[in-house]
Design a protein around this motif. Structure first.
Motif, short mmCIF file in Angstrom:
data_model
loop_
_atom_site.label_atom_id
_atom_site.label_comp_id
_atom_site.label_asym_id
_atom_site.label_seq_id
_atom_site.Cartn_x
_atom_site.Cartn_y
_atom_site.Cartn_z
N TYR A 124 0.81 -1.22 0.00
CA TYR A 124 0.00 0.00 0.00
C TYR A 124 0.85 1.27 0.00
CZ TYR A 124 -3.16 3.65 1.71
OH TYR A 124 -3.86 4.82 1.84
N TRP A 125 1.83 1.37 0.92
CA TRP A 125 2.53 2.64 1.09
C TRP A 125 3.44 2.97 -0.08
CZ3 TRP A 125 0.77 6.38 3.71
CH2 TRP A 125 0.00 6.13 4.85
N THR A 126 4.08 1.95 -0.67
CA THR A 126 4.91 2.25 -1.85
C THR A 126 4.04 2.70 -3.01
OG1 THR A 126 5.14 -0.16 -1.87
CG2 THR A 126 7.17 1.11 -1.79
N LEU A 127 2.85 2.09 -3.15
CA LEU A 127 1.93 2.51 -4.22
C LEU A 127 1.40 3.92 -3.96
CD1 LEU A 127 -0.05 -0.80 -4.82
CD2 LEU A 127 1.50 0.31 -6.44
N PHE A 128 1.11 4.21 -2.68
CA PHE A 128 0.61 5.54 -2.30
C PHE A 128 1.66 6.61 -2.64
CE2 PHE A 128 0.26 9.09 0.65
CZ PHE A 128 -1.10 9.34 0.70
N ILE A 129 2.92 6.37 -2.20
CA ILE A 129 3.99 7.35 -2.43
C ILE A 129 4.29 7.48 -3.92
CG2 ILE A 129 6.44 7.87 -2.01
CD1 ILE A 129 5.99 6.40 0.76
N SER A 130 4.29 6.34 -4.65
CA SER A 130 4.59 6.39 -6.09
C SER A 130 3.55 7.19 -6.84
CB SER A 130 4.69 4.97 -6.66
OG SER A 130 3.43 4.35 -6.74
N THR A 131 2.27 7.02 -6.47
CA THR A 131 1.20 7.75 -7.14
C THR A 131 1.26 9.24 -6.80
OG1 THR A 131 -0.16 5.77 -6.90
CG2 THR A 131 -1.28 7.73 -7.64
N LEU A 132 1.62 9.54 -5.56
CA LEU A 132 1.78 10.94 -5.16
C LEU A 132 2.91 11.59 -5.96
CD1 LEU A 132 0.79 13.16 -3.22
CD2 LEU A 132 2.50 12.38 -1.58
N CYS A 133 4.03 10.86 -6.12
CA CYS A 133 5.16 11.38 -6.92
C CYS A 133 4.72 11.67 -8.36
CB CYS A 133 6.31 10.36 -6.94
SG CYS A 133 7.27 10.32 -5.43
N ILE A 134 3.97 10.74 -8.94
CA ILE A 134 3.52 10.92 -10.32
C ILE A 134 2.55 12.09 -10.41
CG2 ILE A 134 2.09 9.87 -12.15
CD1 ILE A 134 3.57 7.22 -11.54
N GLY A 135 1.67 12.24 -9.41
CA GLY A 135 0.74 13.38 -9.39
C GLY A 135 1.48 14.71 -9.32
N ILE A 136 2.53 14.76 -8.46
CA ILE A 136 3.35 15.98 -8.36
C ILE A 136 4.06 16.26 -9.69
CG2 ILE A 136 5.42 16.96 -7.25
CD1 ILE A 136 4.49 15.47 -4.66
N ALA A 137 4.60 15.19 -10.31
CA ALA A 137 5.27 15.34 -11.60
C ALA A 137 4.30 15.86 -12.66
CB ALA A 137 5.86 14.00 -12.04
N ASN A 138 3.09 15.28 -12.69
CA ASN A 138 2.08 15.70 -13.67
C ASN A 138 1.73 17.17 -13.53
OD1 ASN A 138 2.06 13.03 -14.46
ND2 ASN A 138 0.07 12.54 -13.58
N GLY A 139 1.53 17.62 -12.29
CA GLY A 139 1.21 19.03 -12.05
C GLY A 139 2.36 19.95 -12.40
N THR A 140 3.60 19.48 -12.13
CA THR A 140 4.78 20.29 -12.43
C THR A 140 4.97 20.44 -13.94
OG1 THR A 140 5.78 19.42 -10.40
CG2 THR A 140 7.24 20.57 -11.90
N VAL A 141 4.66 19.38 -14.70
CA VAL A 141 4.73 19.45 -16.17
C VAL A 141 3.79 20.55 -16.68
CG1 VAL A 141 4.04 18.25 -18.31
CG2 VAL A 141 5.51 17.10 -16.64
N GLU A 142 2.55 20.55 -16.18
CA GLU A 142 1.60 21.59 -16.61
C GLU A 142 2.04 22.97 -16.15
OE1 GLU A 142 -2.21 21.61 -17.42
OE2 GLU A 142 -2.43 19.52 -17.96
N ALA A 143 2.60 23.05 -14.94
CA ALA A 143 3.03 24.35 -14.40
C ALA A 143 4.09 24.99 -15.27
CB ALA A 143 3.56 24.18 -12.98
N ALA A 144 4.96 24.17 -15.87
CA ALA A 144 6.03 24.70 -16.71
C ALA A 144 5.63 24.78 -18.18
CB ALA A 144 7.29 23.83 -16.57
#
Length: 413
Positions: A97-117
């Motif tokens: 659970y926790w590795t999947l939770f953290i991995s999805t959070l990382c991808i969500g942050i990456a996705n938002g950062t791509v749009e931000a730039a």
């Protein structure tokens, strides 16, 4: 203005970064069930894991919008690359659970950062054609979802494991990381024009910008909530509910590819008004039809929502240019935040509707399926009121903008 070869390379790299963003949605949606079985996760845990992508995105897009002018678009995209890489690798080697939770959070942050730039980057390098190029850029979001779902479908048939399916995202990730590391970036349009940071933040209080933020709630919910929930809401109405999503998403890709002549013919506000009308008509058909009429509804709905997100960003960039990168990214963050809140609210509403349609004391599978068949279209009918309100709002905006000249981006008041 960038020289054309450099400009084209920046645009291609931006599209690849957005492709990774959308593949992460398409592939993760396709393998979520198997992750639940493999790691013995219940529906609540799976729902929380899936939702973390939507939490990371608005935080990253808003924070990224605030710092992009300070650290530059290049550094922001390198941050996105690192988070994408970490998220993908953590998913492949997940242990629970926790590795999947953290991995999805990382991808969500990456996705938002791509749009931000990338949103301000596209608006800067195509300052003469913002709305059209933002549509071309954003076609890779529905495009990547189609590619991602097809990858899962065909590799499942071939018996290829989910780790390899996720690993395929490393290819465009490494390419966009390499491209961005080698390219030189312009400063954002707002910085180049000498508009101060203070003036940018004051511009966020412009009544027109506040109205656009509120309208973004509605356009984002209409597009993203319905897209995510079509399979759930219409599974018991149609045997091809997931095909409806594929049709809708495919129409969005085609529509955004041909945005240029449509935007120039009807203007951004005209496109938004037509989009709201088609979205309401498409939702009506999806909520009141069976059989082949559902496919007509999916086509009309896809035509309606395809221009919403990029045209809203383009409108703000063209008509409220002093709001800069923060303005564009607040729009994106507001849209994604609204979808997450509405999804929670409507999930609860859907459960109550299902319960209300169950005969007293009857919890058999047949009764449950009949209740879901009745409840799904009712959720779509309730959501239909949002594009109906948008029709009125965009009609007012259309006539208001007809009487205004477009502003120029100059420092001072």
């Amino acid at each position: 203005m960038q020289s054309t070869p450099q400009r084209n390379q920046l645009f291609v790299a931006s599209c690849l970064a957005l492709l990774v963003t959308s593949l992460s949605f398409g592939i993760r949606a396709g393998i979520l069930g198997r992750l639940g079985v493999e790691f013995a996760l219940n529906a609540s845990e799976l729902g929380t894991i899936a939702a973390t992508a939507f939490w990371g995105f608005p935080v990253a897009v808003v924070v990224g919008g605030m710092i992009v002018d300070v650290i530059g678009m290049k550094k922001l995209l390198i941050i996105a690359f690192v988070f994408h890489l970490a998220g993908i690798l953590l998913t492949i080697f997940a242990g629970g659970y926790w590795t999947l939770f953290i991995s999805t959070l990382c991808i969500g942050i990456a996705n938002g950062t791509v749009e931000a730039a990338c949103n301000p980057l596209v608006a800067t390098i195509y300052a003469d054609n913002k709305t059209t190029k933002l549509n071309h850029f954003h076609l890779w979001f529905p495009g990547g979802i189609v590619i991602g779902t097809l990858i899962v479908y065909f590799l499942d048939k071939a018996g290829v494991g989910w780790q390899i399916q996720v690993g395929l995202m490393l290819v465009p990730t490494l390419i966009y990381g390499l491209l961005f590391s080698k390219l030189s970036f312009p400063v954002t349009e707002r910085v180049a024009s000498g508009v101060s940071t203070g003036e940018m933040y004051r511009s966020l209080l412009n009544p027109l910008f506040i109205c656009m933020i509120i309208l973004m709630f509605g356009t984002a919910i209409t597009e993203l909530f319905t897209g995510q929930w079509i399979d759930v809401l219409l599974k018991n109405v149609s045997d091809n509910a997931i095909l409806l999503l594929t049709i809708e998403t495919g129409i969005m890709v085609i529509g955004r590819a041909f945005a240029g002549p449509i935007v120039h013919r009807f203007s951004p506000t005209g496109v938004l008004l037509i989009s709201a009308i088609l979205s309401a008509a498409g939702l009506y058909l999806l909520g009141h039809s069976t059989g082949n009429t559902l496919f007509a509804g999916a086509i009309i709905f896809g035509m309606g929502v395809c221009y919403f997100w990029p045209t809203m960003l383009g409108f703000v960039s063209e008509n409220l240019p002093k709001t800069g990168a923060v303005g564009m990214n607040l729009m994106g963050g507001a849209g994604m935040f609204a979808v997450s809140v509405y999804t929670i609210f409507m999930g609860d509403y859907y459960d109550k509707l299902v319960t209300s349609h169950l005969p007293a004391g009857d919890t058999s599978e047949a009764a449950m399926n009949a209740a879901k068949k009745a409840a799904g279209p009712e959720v779509l009918n309730a959501t239909m009121f949002i594009p109906i309100i948008l029709i009125v709002a965009f009609a007012i905006l259309f006539f208001y903008m007809k009487g205004k000249a477009r502003p120029t981006l100059k420092a001072g008041h």
